[in-house]
Write a protein that holds these residues in place. Structure first.
Motif, short mmCIF file in Angstrom:
data_model
loop_
_atom_site.label_atom_id
_atom_site.label_comp_id
_atom_site.label_asym_id
_atom_site.label_seq_id
_atom_site.Cartn_x
_atom_site.Cartn_y
_atom_site.Cartn_z
N GLY A 10 1.04 -1.56 0.13
CA GLY A 10 0.23 -0.17 -0.36
C GLY A 10 1.12 1.25 0.06
O GLY A 10 1.96 1.00 -0.82
N LYS A 19 6.92 -8.45 2.55
CA LYS A 19 5.03 -8.38 1.61
C LYS A 19 4.23 -9.66 1.66
O LYS A 19 3.36 -9.25 1.95
CB LYS A 19 5.90 -7.77 0.61
N ARG A 142 -0.36 -7.05 -8.56
CA ARG A 142 -0.20 -5.18 -8.10
C ARG A 142 0.42 -5.73 -6.35
O ARG A 142 1.38 -4.90 -5.93
CB ARG A 142 -1.21 -4.51 -7.78
N ASN A 143 -0.15 -6.92 -6.16
CA ASN A 143 0.26 -7.78 -4.75
C ASN A 143 1.72 -9.21 -4.64
O ASN A 143 2.31 -8.55 -3.43
CB ASN A 143 -1.02 -8.76 -4.28
N TYR A 205 -5.83 -1.10 3.04
CA TYR A 205 -4.43 -1.41 1.73
C TYR A 205 -5.31 -2.15 -0.03
O TYR A 205 -4.04 -1.79 -0.31
CB TYR A 205 -3.62 -3.35 2.49
N SER A 209 -3.41 0.02 -2.24
CA SER A 209 -1.89 -0.74 -3.34
C SER A 209 -2.77 -0.87 -5.10
O SER A 209 -1.84 -0.51 -5.73
CB SER A 209 -2.39 -2.67 -3.59
N HIS A 213 0.27 0.45 -8.17
CA HIS A 213 0.68 0.27 -9.58
C HIS A 213 1.06 0.78 -10.87
O HIS A 213 0.09 1.52 -10.41
CB HIS A 213 -1.02 -1.04 -9.39
#
Length: 249
Positions: A10, A19, A142-143, A205, A209, A213
């Motif tokens: 985030g 992460k 993106r995670n 979050y 996030s 991105h």
């Protein structure tokens, strides 16, 4: 800007090695209400985004498909329908709770024995080179901690001529839409998360996030650097979501 040893979670900076743990906690928390929240957050439009992804995939009977960050199996089910009994579909997710929810859902819907389930990190995929006709990752890139590494891994497991499909939140093209989307993301999403899933922090979050991105052109360039060709993207819902596609030469 994150340095070499840290990355974004985030809007926070965390050590790179932590992460995945933080992201895992988010999805473990929301797994049981994930589908309901998707419908509420997107007002059901996520189904159209995913349908377009399937149409663009060019998947045919007998193909091998890898659905990374497949979660509750929306794309997996449609891929399984397309490849038929001669094909192979793998639902992969790094999060055990999400994988279990997806497996239970697919079994309930009659897909028992038609899909393989693998707990896997997109940065080190446990599959051979040149194996899949198509690889998809929907709302998962993106995670990932090292997105460039993940893109290289996804390219590695594709057959020559195979297609990578990345469905992800992106940057709205209209400034007014962007402002309205920001307001919605940072007020409505955490509120819905608290009321429906009992977890506002995870949805805070998720909103953050999305903002961290890469935009459409940046992600397209990253795909090209990973070795893909004919890379292009399709903006949907004003660029709130984009579908990127590239071919392995």
């Amino acid at each position: 800007m994150a340095d070499q040893d840290t990355t974004h979670f985030g809007y926070r900076e965390v050590p790179k090695q932590e992460k995945a743990k933080h992201v895992g906690q988010v999805f473990s928390s929301v797994a049981s209400r994930y589908d309901l929240m998707n419908d509420l957050m997107s007002m059901g439009i996520h189904r159209l985004w995913k349908r377009f992804t399937i149409e663009l995939s060019s998947v045919r009977p007998g193909h091998r498909i890898l659905d990374i960050a497949g979660g509750t199996g929306d794309l997996t089910m449609q891929f399984a329908d397309r490849v038929g009994t001669e094909g192979e579909v793998v639902l992969a997710d790094i999060n055990q709770e999400m994988l279990e929810v997806g497996r239970d859902r697919l079994i309930d819907r009659g897909y028992a024995g038609r899909v393989d389930y693998v707990q896997a990190n997109a940065e080190c995929l446990p599959f051979p080179d040149n194996y899949f006709n198509a690889v998809s990752i929907a709302f998962g890139l993106r995670n990932v901690t090292d997105q460039n590494l993940a893109l290289r891994e996804m390219t590695r497991v594709l057959k020559p001529g195979g297609k990578l499909l990345i469905l992800e939140f992106s940057k709205p093209v209209n400034p007014l839409l962007n402002k309205a989307y920001d307001t919605y993301s940072f007020t409505a999403l955490p509120l819905m998360g608290r009321l429906v899933a009992g977890d506002s922090e995870s949805y805070q979050y998720l909103a953050e996030s999305i903002r961290m991105h890469p935009d459409q052109e940046t992600l397209k360039g990253m795909m090209e650097e990973a070795g893909l060709v004919q890379c292009k993207y399709h903006n949907m819902t004003g660029g709130i979501v984009a579908l990127h596609a590239g071919i392995k030469p």
